[in-house]
Motif scaffolding. Sequence first.
Motif, PDB file in Angstrom:
ATOM      1  N   ALA A 127     171.937  45.201 -39.935  1.00  0.00           N
ATOM      2  CA  ALA A 127     171.476  46.247 -40.844  1.00  0.00           C
ATOM      3  C   ALA A 127     171.362  47.586 -40.124  1.00  0.00           C
ATOM      4  O   ALA A 127     171.734  48.629 -40.668  1.00  0.00           O
ATOM      5  N   THR A 128     170.878  47.559 -38.896  1.00  0.00           N
ATOM      6  CA  THR A 128     170.762  48.791 -38.120  1.00  0.00           C
ATOM      7  C   THR A 128     172.129  49.412 -37.877  1.00  0.00           C
ATOM      8  O   THR A 128     172.313  50.623 -38.021  1.00  0.00           O
ATOM      9  N   TYR A 133     175.075  53.868 -38.718  1.00  0.00           N
ATOM     10  CA  TYR A 133     176.428  54.433 -38.728  1.00  0.00           C
ATOM     11  C   TYR A 133     176.593  55.438 -39.869  1.00  0.00           C
ATOM     12  O   TYR A 133     177.015  56.582 -39.653  1.00  0.00           O
ATOM     13  N   TYR A 134     176.262  55.016 -41.088  1.00  0.00           N
ATOM     14  CA  TYR A 134     176.510  55.893 -42.233  1.00  0.00           C
ATOM     15  C   TYR A 134     175.557  57.086 -42.259  1.00  0.00           C
ATOM     16  O   TYR A 134     175.962  58.201 -42.619  1.00  0.00           O
ATOM     17  N   SER A 135     174.299  56.885 -41.887  1.00  0.00           N
ATOM     18  CA  SER A 135     173.371  58.020 -41.857  1.00  0.00           C
ATOM     19  C   SER A 135     173.757  58.996 -40.754  1.00  0.00           C
ATOM     20  O   SER A 135     173.706  60.221 -40.940  1.00  0.00           O
ATOM     21  N   HIS A 136     174.169  58.466 -39.605  1.00  0.00           N
ATOM     22  CA  HIS A 136     174.568  59.307 -38.480  1.00  0.00           C
ATOM     23  C   HIS A 136     175.840  60.088 -38.814  1.00  0.00           C
ATOM     24  O   HIS A 136     175.941  61.291 -38.545  1.00  0.00           O
ATOM     25  N   ARG A 137     176.775  59.415 -39.439  1.00  0.00           N
ATOM     26  CA  ARG A 137     178.021  60.101 -39.798  1.00  0.00           C
ATOM     27  C   ARG A 137     177.756  61.170 -40.859  1.00  0.00           C
ATOM     28  O   ARG A 137     178.373  62.253 -40.832  1.00  0.00           O
ATOM     29  N   VAL A 173     165.313  59.350 -41.177  1.00  0.00           N
ATOM     30  CA  VAL A 173     166.479  58.836 -41.916  1.00  0.00           C
ATOM     31  C   VAL A 173     167.442  58.050 -41.033  1.00  0.00           C
ATOM     32  O   VAL A 173     167.980  57.017 -41.458  1.00  0.00           O
ATOM     33  N   SER A 174     167.652  58.524 -39.802  1.00  0.00           N
ATOM     34  CA  SER A 174     168.694  57.926 -38.986  1.00  0.00           C
ATOM     35  C   SER A 174     168.186  57.132 -37.784  1.00  0.00           C
ATOM     36  O   SER A 174     168.947  56.364 -37.203  1.00  0.00           O
ATOM     37  N   ASN A 175     166.923  57.312 -37.415  1.00  0.00           N
ATOM     38  CA  ASN A 175     166.377  56.550 -36.290  1.00  0.00           C
ATOM     39  C   ASN A 175     165.425  55.453 -36.743  1.00  0.00           C
ATOM     40  O   ASN A 175     165.603  54.279 -36.403  1.00  0.00           O
ATOM     41  N   TYR A 233     179.940  56.660 -33.843  1.00  0.00           N
ATOM     42  CA  TYR A 233     178.729  56.960 -34.612  1.00  0.00           C
ATOM     43  C   TYR A 233     177.734  55.802 -34.635  1.00  0.00           C
ATOM     44  O   TYR A 233     176.563  56.000 -34.931  1.00  0.00           O
ATOM     45  N   GLY A 234     178.195  54.593 -34.381  1.00  0.00           N
ATOM     46  CA  GLY A 234     177.336  53.424 -34.537  1.00  0.00           C
ATOM     47  C   GLY A 234     176.535  53.060 -33.306  1.00  0.00           C
ATOM     48  O   GLY A 234     176.427  53.830 -32.352  1.00  0.00           O
ATOM     49  N   VAL A 235     175.972  51.862 -33.343  1.00  0.00           N
ATOM     50  CA  VAL A 235     175.141  51.370 -32.246  1.00  0.00           C
ATOM     51  C   VAL A 235     175.940  50.465 -31.323  1.00  0.00           C
ATOM     52  O   VAL A 235     175.973  50.670 -30.114  1.00  0.00           O
ATOM     53  N   VAL A 236     176.588  49.461 -31.903  1.00  0.00           N
ATOM     54  CA  VAL A 236     177.343  48.499 -31.095  1.00  0.00           C
ATOM     55  C   VAL A 236     178.851  48.658 -31.240  1.00  0.00           C
ATOM     56  O   VAL A 236     179.615  48.022 -30.517  1.00  0.00           O
ATOM     57  N   GLY A 237     179.283  49.473 -32.202  1.00  0.00           N
ATOM     58  CA  GLY A 237     180.716  49.741 -32.347  1.00  0.00           C
ATOM     59  C   GLY A 237     181.404  49.008 -33.478  1.00  0.00           C
ATOM     60  O   GLY A 237     182.588  49.250 -33.742  1.00  0.00           O
ATOM     61  N   LEU A 238     180.698  48.110 -34.176  1.00  0.00           N
ATOM     62  CA  LEU A 238     181.327  47.354 -35.257  1.00  0.00           C
ATOM     63  C   LEU A 238     181.828  48.273 -36.362  1.00  0.00           C
ATOM     64  O   LEU A 238     182.992  48.185 -36.783  1.00  0.00           O
ATOM     65  N   MET A 239     180.981  49.157 -36.845  1.00  0.00           N
ATOM     66  CA  MET A 239     181.370  50.034 -37.942  1.00  0.00           C
ATOM     67  C   MET A 239     182.408  51.059 -37.493  1.00  0.00           C
ATOM     68  O   MET A 239     183.282  51.454 -38.281  1.00  0.00           O
ATOM     69  N   ASP A 240     182.332  51.482 -36.249  1.00  0.00           N
ATOM     70  CA  ASP A 240     183.349  52.399 -35.727  1.00  0.00           C
ATOM     71  C   ASP A 240     184.704  51.713 -35.665  1.00  0.00           C
ATOM     72  O   ASP A 240     185.735  52.337 -35.948  1.00  0.00           O
ATOM     73  N   TRP A 241     184.718  50.432 -35.311  1.00  0.00           N
ATOM     74  CA  TRP A 241     185.964  49.665 -35.279  1.00  0.00           C
ATOM     75  C   TRP A 241     186.539  49.525 -36.689  1.00  0.00           C
ATOM     76  O   TRP A 241     187.738  49.690 -36.892  1.00  0.00           O
ATOM     77  N   ILE A 242     185.665  49.259 -37.658  1.00  0.00           N
ATOM     78  CA  ILE A 242     186.112  49.105 -39.045  1.00  0.00           C
ATOM     79  C   ILE A 242     186.704  50.410 -39.577  1.00  0.00           C
ATOM     80  O   ILE A 242     187.738  50.422 -40.240  1.00  0.00           O
ATOM     81  N   HIS A 243     186.060  51.536 -39.252  1.00  0.00           N
ATOM     82  CA  HIS A 243     186.488  52.837 -39.793  1.00  0.00           C
ATOM     83  C   HIS A 243     187.436  53.594 -38.871  1.00  0.00           C
ATOM     84  O   HIS A 243     187.913  54.673 -39.229  1.00  0.00           O
TER      85      HIS A 243
END
Length: 272
Positions: A127-128, A133-137, A173-175, A233-243
């Motif tokens: 969830a984090t 990822y989306y809030s940071h982006r 919002v983002s932290n 933008y993410g924490v571990v890179g999963l969402m960055d890999w997807i996008h």
Amino acid sequence: MEISWFQRQWDAVSDFWGGDEFSIHVYGTFGVTALAYWGLGGIFLILDYLGPPPFLMRYKVQENVKTYPISREQLVDLLKVVGFNQLLILPFAAVKYWWEEWRGVVRPQELPSLTSAILHLAVFALATEVFFYYSHRLLHHPLIYKSIHKKHHTWISPIAFAAAYCHPVEHIVSNVFPLAVGALLLNSHIALLWVYAVIGTFETLTVHSGFHLPFLKSPEFHDFHHLKFNYNYGVVGLMDWIHGTDSLFRTSKQFLRDKRLWSMTPIKAVVP
């Protein structure tokens, strides 16, 4: 059945607050997060202000950027901004508590099983990653960046204590919210949120520290974001890999260095 050691510790925590759930959830959460941040962050801050010892500079990530020692003006500014943001935990935790009261969430005194705890923590991490990822982006959108997120990016070569150096809206919002959203979704025991908050705090301090230290989480991924701005933008890179927002990072030497060190040899010697 014998009461576990962990349960006895939690019972002691509950007794300390007189069993008052509001105090545990609000003041307890504030205390745990503040101690974690100012404890480890304070150690880094002292080094950043006095100037890290020469042996530590072997682990500097952005080796060609002069960061230390930070000035007295920077120190005072950091303490003011981070101190204020830390206080925002109190109203956030209070709203979380009242929201759960309104929803009729049951708060058992008994701690969850180890299996349940691990599953909850795994959901917290996922969830984090998604919400951060989306809030940071979103904070990097041109209409928002200058008025909110630019403050955090004044540290191109970040230091640990600047992890929470940001606009208060960004901090919530983002932290804070991405860290707590998993517990909100699962109605998790507050002790699990505390454990996750401490882990998350230590990791964000580490990845903002500017040092790739032995045995700690690699800072290369997030440090690259401060260096290049529109990647990772993410924490571990999963969402960055997807996008695909890690494309430049994957072609860099920082990507090859993005691993945990299990020896005292600096990563720059392992991956030149």
